[in-house]
Design a protein around this motif. Structure first.
Motif, PDB file in Angstrom:
ATOM      1  N   ALA A   1       0.834  -1.205   0.000  1.00 53.15           N
ATOM      2  CA  ALA A   1       0.000   0.000   0.000  1.00 53.15           C
ATOM      3  C   ALA A   1       0.866   1.251   0.000  1.00 53.15           C
ATOM      4  O   ALA A   1       0.566   2.236  -0.701  1.00 53.15           O
ATOM      5  CB  ALA A   1      -0.927  -0.006   1.214  1.00 53.15           C
ATOM      6  N   ALA A   2       1.945   1.239   0.778  1.00 47.14           N
ATOM      7  CA  ALA A   2       2.859   2.383   0.803  1.00 47.14           C
ATOM      8  C   ALA A   2       3.449   2.615  -0.578  1.00 47.14           C
ATOM      9  O   ALA A   2       3.500   3.762  -1.070  1.00 47.14           O
ATOM     10  CB  ALA A   2       3.969   2.144   1.825  1.00 47.14           C
ATOM     11  N   GLU A   3       3.891   1.563  -1.216  1.00 45.93           N
ATOM     12  CA  GLU A   3       4.457   1.696  -2.559  1.00 45.93           C
ATOM     13  C   GLU A   3       3.416   2.214  -3.552  1.00 45.93           C
ATOM     14  O   GLU A   3       3.707   3.095  -4.374  1.00 45.93           O
ATOM     15  CB  GLU A   3       4.989   0.347  -3.026  1.00 45.93           C
ATOM     16  CG  GLU A   3       5.569   0.386  -4.419  1.00 45.93           C
ATOM     17  CD  GLU A   3       6.010  -0.972  -4.936  1.00 45.93           C
ATOM     18  OE1 GLU A   3       6.255  -1.083  -6.163  1.00 45.93           O
ATOM     19  OE2 GLU A   3       6.101  -1.922  -4.128  1.00 45.93           O
TER      20      GLU A   3
ATOM     21  N   SER B   1       1.409   6.128  -7.357  1.00 50.71           N
ATOM     22  CA  SER B   1       0.215   6.746  -7.939  1.00 50.71           C
ATOM     23  C   SER B   1       0.102   8.223  -7.603  1.00 50.71           C
ATOM     24  O   SER B   1      -0.923   8.846  -7.897  1.00 50.71           O
ATOM     25  CB  SER B   1      -1.046   6.020  -7.447  1.00 50.71           C
ATOM     26  OG  SER B   1      -1.193   6.167  -6.038  1.00 50.71           O
ATOM     27  N   SER B   2       1.166   8.778  -6.984  1.00 48.11           N
ATOM     28  CA  SER B   2       1.122  10.175  -6.525  1.00 48.11           C
ATOM     29  C   SER B   2      -0.052  10.384  -5.578  1.00 48.11           C
ATOM     30  O   SER B   2      -0.742  11.420  -5.631  1.00 48.11           O
ATOM     31  CB  SER B   2       1.038  11.145  -7.721  1.00 48.11           C
ATOM     32  OG  SER B   2       2.161  11.001  -8.555  1.00 48.11           O
ATOM     33  N   GLY B   3      -0.275   9.414  -4.731  1.00 51.23           N
ATOM     34  CA  GLY B   3      -1.353   9.484  -3.755  1.00 51.23           C
ATOM     35  C   GLY B   3      -0.911  10.164  -2.484  1.00 51.23           C
ATOM     36  O   GLY B   3      -0.186  11.163  -2.520  1.00 51.23           O
ATOM     37  N   SER B   4      -1.303   9.597  -1.360  1.00 53.17           N
ATOM     38  CA  SER B   4      -1.028  10.223  -0.071  1.00 53.17           C
ATOM     39  C   SER B   4       0.361   9.829   0.437  1.00 53.17           C
ATOM     40  O   SER B   4       0.584   8.680   0.839  1.00 53.17           O
ATOM     41  CB  SER B   4      -2.087   9.797   0.951  1.00 53.17           C
ATOM     42  OG  SER B   4      -1.714  10.201   2.249  1.00 53.17           O
ATOM     43  N   VAL B   5       1.280  10.779   0.435  1.00 48.43           N
ATOM     44  CA  VAL B   5       2.611  10.532   0.978  1.00 48.43           C
ATOM     45  C   VAL B   5       2.517  10.253   2.469  1.00 48.43           C
ATOM     46  O   VAL B   5       3.240   9.407   3.009  1.00 48.43           O
ATOM     47  CB  VAL B   5       3.544  11.732   0.703  1.00 48.43           C
ATOM     48  CG1 VAL B   5       4.867  11.577   1.442  1.00 48.43           C
ATOM     49  CG2 VAL B   5       3.780  11.878  -0.789  1.00 48.43           C
TER      50      VAL B   5
ATOM     51  N   ASP C   1       3.133   6.505   6.966  1.00 57.50           N
ATOM     52  CA  ASP C   1       2.512   5.840   8.112  1.00 57.50           C
ATOM     53  C   ASP C   1       2.601   4.316   7.984  1.00 57.50           C
ATOM     54  O   ASP C   1       2.906   3.605   8.955  1.00 57.50           O
ATOM     55  CB  ASP C   1       1.048   6.260   8.240  1.00 57.50           C
ATOM     56  CG  ASP C   1       0.890   7.672   8.781  1.00 57.50           C
ATOM     57  OD1 ASP C   1       1.885   8.246   9.273  1.00 57.50           O
ATOM     58  OD2 ASP C   1      -0.228   8.206   8.689  1.00 57.50           O
ATOM     59  N   HIS C   2       2.307   3.802   6.775  1.00 54.93           N
ATOM     60  CA  HIS C   2       2.361   2.355   6.554  1.00 54.93           C
ATOM     61  C   HIS C   2       3.791   1.842   6.736  1.00 54.93           C
ATOM     62  O   HIS C   2       4.015   0.810   7.374  1.00 54.93           O
ATOM     63  CB  HIS C   2       1.870   2.009   5.146  1.00 54.93           C
ATOM     64  CG  HIS C   2       0.434   2.369   4.891  1.00 54.93           C
ATOM     65  ND1 HIS C   2      -0.506   2.431   5.882  1.00 54.93           N
ATOM     66  CD2 HIS C   2      -0.223   2.656   3.718  1.00 54.93           C
ATOM     67  CE1 HIS C   2      -1.689   2.747   5.349  1.00 54.93           C
ATOM     68  NE2 HIS C   2      -1.533   2.882   4.043  1.00 54.93           N
ATOM     69  N   LEU C   3       4.751   2.555   6.172  1.00 52.47           N
ATOM     70  CA  LEU C   3       6.150   2.165   6.301  1.00 52.47           C
ATOM     71  C   LEU C   3       6.589   2.171   7.759  1.00 52.47           C
ATOM     72  O   LEU C   3       7.227   1.224   8.244  1.00 52.47           O
ATOM     73  CB  LEU C   3       7.023   3.108   5.472  1.00 52.47           C
ATOM     74  CG  LEU C   3       8.542   2.981   5.626  1.00 52.47           C
ATOM     75  CD1 LEU C   3       9.027   1.597   5.224  1.00 52.47           C
ATOM     76  CD2 LEU C   3       9.244   4.069   4.800  1.00 52.47           C
ATOM     77  N   ASN C   4       6.234   3.223   8.460  1.00 53.64           N
ATOM     78  CA  ASN C   4       6.672   3.352   9.859  1.00 53.64           C
ATOM     79  C   ASN C   4       5.999   2.348  10.782  1.00 53.64           C
ATOM     80  O   ASN C   4       6.562   1.968  11.818  1.00 53.64           O
ATOM     81  CB  ASN C   4       6.434   4.775  10.348  1.00 53.64           C
ATOM     82  CG  ASN C   4       7.470   5.748   9.797  1.00 53.64           C
ATOM     83  OD1 ASN C   4       8.542   5.338   9.345  1.00 53.64           O
ATOM     84  ND2 ASN C   4       7.153   7.036   9.819  1.00 53.64           N
TER      85      ASN C   4
ATOM     86  N   GLU D   1      17.839   9.187   5.137  1.00 55.29           N
ATOM     87  CA  GLU D   1      17.136   8.638   3.978  1.00 55.29           C
ATOM     88  C   GLU D   1      16.082   9.630   3.481  1.00 55.29           C
ATOM     89  O   GLU D   1      15.249  10.107   4.244  1.00 55.29           O
ATOM     90  CB  GLU D   1      16.456   7.323   4.370  1.00 55.29           C
ATOM     91  CG  GLU D   1      15.611   6.692   3.279  1.00 55.29           C
ATOM     92  CD  GLU D   1      16.426   6.229   2.099  1.00 55.29           C
ATOM     93  OE1 GLU D   1      16.279   6.842   1.028  1.00 55.29           O
ATOM     94  OE2 GLU D   1      17.212   5.280   2.265  1.00 55.29           O
ATOM     95  N   SER D   2      16.144   9.953   2.199  1.00 61.14           N
ATOM     96  CA  SER D   2      15.193  10.905   1.641  1.00 61.14           C
ATOM     97  C   SER D   2      14.374  10.312   0.507  1.00 61.14           C
ATOM     98  O   SER D   2      13.373  10.910   0.087  1.00 61.14           O
ATOM     99  CB  SER D   2      15.933  12.154   1.128  1.00 61.14           C
ATOM    100  OG  SER D   2      16.876  11.796   0.115  1.00 61.14           O
ATOM    101  N   ASP D   3      14.770   9.165  -0.011  1.00 64.39           N
ATOM    102  CA  ASP D   3      14.065   8.518  -1.115  1.00 64.39           C
ATOM    103  C   ASP D   3      13.002   7.594  -0.525  1.00 64.39           C
ATOM    104  O   ASP D   3      13.292   6.473  -0.116  1.00 64.39           O
ATOM    105  CB  ASP D   3      15.060   7.737  -1.972  1.00 64.39           C
ATOM    106  CG  ASP D   3      14.382   6.938  -3.092  1.00 64.39           C
ATOM    107  OD1 ASP D   3      13.173   7.127  -3.322  1.00 64.39           O
ATOM    108  OD2 ASP D   3      15.083   6.112  -3.722  1.00 64.39           O
ATOM    109  N   LEU D   4      11.764   8.059  -0.484  1.00 57.74           N
ATOM    110  CA  LEU D   4      10.705   7.285   0.148  1.00 57.74           C
ATOM    111  C   LEU D   4      10.475   5.966  -0.568  1.00 57.74           C
ATOM    112  O   LEU D   4      10.356   4.909   0.079  1.00 57.74           O
ATOM    113  CB  LEU D   4       9.407   8.099   0.191  1.00 57.74           C
ATOM    114  CG  LEU D   4       8.183   7.402   0.801  1.00 57.74           C
ATOM    115  CD1 LEU D   4       8.463   6.896   2.202  1.00 57.74           C
ATOM    116  CD2 LEU D   4       6.982   8.360   0.802  1.00 57.74           C
TER     117      LEU D   4
END
Length: 523
Positions: A404-406, A411-415, A420-423, A442-445
């Motif tokens: 979902a995070a990816e 999709s240029s959706g909700s960063v 939140d999903h990653l964390n 780290e800056s490349d999400l």
């Protein structure tokens, strides 16, 4: 209740009718799984017959340990070691180094055969889905749609544009709900592209989702969340060819998250017997050791021999029993875990050198998530080490969060949602929020999400397919070759070839399709 019992109480009827109706019926898909007789015209006259046929379709899930065993070793993070003195399991050894050929049989051919046989079982139900009506039939049909989609997805991940039968319905190409009769099989063609196969799979899952419940009484049965998670995953793979699909992936995967049916489990027990079918399990393949197994019919086993492959050779440690010494994590993977990451201890076993015999290209590490324990060894039926009862976590909630995070980023959706999903996954790994993104500058999400998938899902069969679909395989294998020990063999990954595996040559010949289907590019 024992769930996969087709061989116990419906062997003659269900096996004969299911295997006699291959999704793409040609001798090559059934030569090791011969039907007893054709009883199709007299079947599906009662609710019980639908239920038995569905068990038959679920039954083939157990053969997918071959898929996992093979694809784990195809990645840059795992070496398929085995016996250091003989060329043990040659097909797996060639897959490990990416120098497999269409002449390789064993695991690759078995994946092809068993997944088509599995689709045949699901498709048989769907052909006769309108025979009678009864309460609960819609859910049975929905589960058959899911299973057909799952097996087709396994095939296309391995072999790309696969032969399927399609029909036009409402202007959309769909997988056909009609079996192929004897004599018609040689008219079957490839769909036309991998993206087109994904579109067909998506249609099956969209048929399934509305008629599946949020929860099931039986642990093996498919829930709505499992179908949505698989659909989200297929959309994610489809997004490689059509970026519009990433938004669809995000929608499906966020629906699973928002349902609150799943959560992250305790890492310490996640891959233990006590952790099976837990809160993190979205879709889990069930195994049992109550039946013996043998090499003469490997697909007949109700058990899982992935654990036997993973365990160290001649192991004498206190918890895990000895195995065959495949599935060796690389030093690269070991070093990818940050200090304090609890996942390292559940992913990698580091036995003392005195506790095992080294495998070929020994790294000193072994995949720990699926290992045979001494406690379970005494409860297995039979003497062959092929029927361990370790369930396979095919889709975990952590996987859903990271997909979902990816999808949000792609999709240029909700960063914010993506972070939140990653964390959420990282907080479990470290026990607190001190390592939340952004970490260590780290800056490349998107890169952080890919790295998280690597270390979270290591040894579970996702890494190779992730490298292929994100276009990062060449770089990953170049890094491996540059950093591996000098006496380890190189991986000869080739772009525009090794993204998929060759169709086994014997299957092309048996289907009389060497020219009509054609071999995958580069093989």
């Amino acid at each position: 209740m024992k769930i996969f019992t087709i061989k116990k109480y419906t062997k003659i009827v269900t096996l004969s009718m299911a295997l006699g109706s291959m999704f793409v019926a040609c001798d090559s898909f059934t030569n090791d799984l011969k039907p007893v007789s054709d009883v199709s015209d007299d079947y599906f006259r009662t609710q019980e017959e639908y239920e038995k046929a569905l068990i038959g379709a679920y039954d083939m899930l157990q053969s997918t340990y071959l898929n996992t065993l093979t694809i784990v070793g195809a990645s840059d993070d795992i070496i398929l070691g085995g016996d250091p003195n003989t060329y043990d399991q040659p097909t797996l050894q060639r897959v490990d180094k990416m120098d497999h050929t269409p002449d390789d049989n064993n695991q690759l051919r078995d994946i092809w055969k068993f997944m088509y046989a599995a689709m045949g079982r699901a498709n048989y139900i769907l052909e006769f889905k309108d025979n009678i009506d009864f309460e609960g039939k819609d859910e049975i049909i929905a589960q058959a749609y899911f299973l057909r989609a799952y097996y087709a997805f396994e095939l296309t991940k391995f072999f790309g544009d696969i032969p399927l039968v399609v029909e036009k319905r409402d202007g959309v190409d769909r997988i056909q709900d009609k079996r192929i009769r004897i004599g018609e099989q040689y008219d079957v063609n490839r769909v036309g592209s991998i993206a087109a196969v994904y579109a067909l799979i998506e249609e099956d899952l969209k048929e399934a989702i509305p008629n599946l419940p949020d929860t099931q009484d039986m642990k093996y049965e498919i829930s709505k969340g499992a179908a949505q998670a698989l659909l989200g995953k297929v959309y994610l793979f489809h997004g490689t060819f059509d970026s519009r699909q990433y938004a669809n992936a995000a929608a499906q995967l966020n629906d699973v998250i928002d349902s609150e049916e799943y959560s992250l489990a305790n890492l310490s027990t996640l891959f233990e017997k006590s952790g099976e079918n837990g809160v993190e399990s979205v879709f889990e393949v069930q195994y049992t050791s109550v039946e013996g197994a043998g090499w003469d019919c490997i697909q007949c086993s109700e058990g899982n021999y992935l654990p036997q492959n993973n365990a160290p050779r001649d192991h004498t440690g206190p918890k895990y029993t000895a195995g065959w010494g495949f599935s060796l994590p690389t030093q690269q993977l070991y070093d990818a875990y940050q200090a304090g990451d609890k996942r390292k201890a559940i992913t990698i076993l580091e036995p003392a050198t005195s506790e095992y015999t080294p495998s070929r290209e020994n790294t000193g590490y072994f995949s720990k998530k699926y290992l045979p324990t001494r406690a379970n060894d005494g409860t297995r039926a039979g003497s062959d080490p092929l029927n361990w009862d370790n369930n396979y976590r095919a889709i975990r909630y952590a996987d859903v969060l990271l997909m979902a995070a990816e999808a949000e980023v792609q999709s240029s959706g909700s960063v914010s949602n993506a972070i939140d999903h990653l964390n959420e996954v990282r907080a479990r790994a470290f026990g607190d929020n001190s390592h939340d993104y952004p970490y260590n500058g780290e800056s490349d999400l998107l890169g952080a999400i890919y790295n998280e998938r690597r270390i979270e899902l290591a040894g579970e069969g996702h890494r190779f397919f992730d490298l292929v679909r994100t276009g990062k395989a060449v770089i990953a294998f170049d890094v491996y070759n540059a950093t591996k020990p000098a006496d380890f063999g190189e991986v000869s990954y080739e772009e525009n070839k090794n993204e998929v595996f060759p169709i086994p040559l014997v299957e092309l010949e048996l289907a009389n399709a060497v020219t009509r289907w054609g071999q995958n590019q580069g093989y």
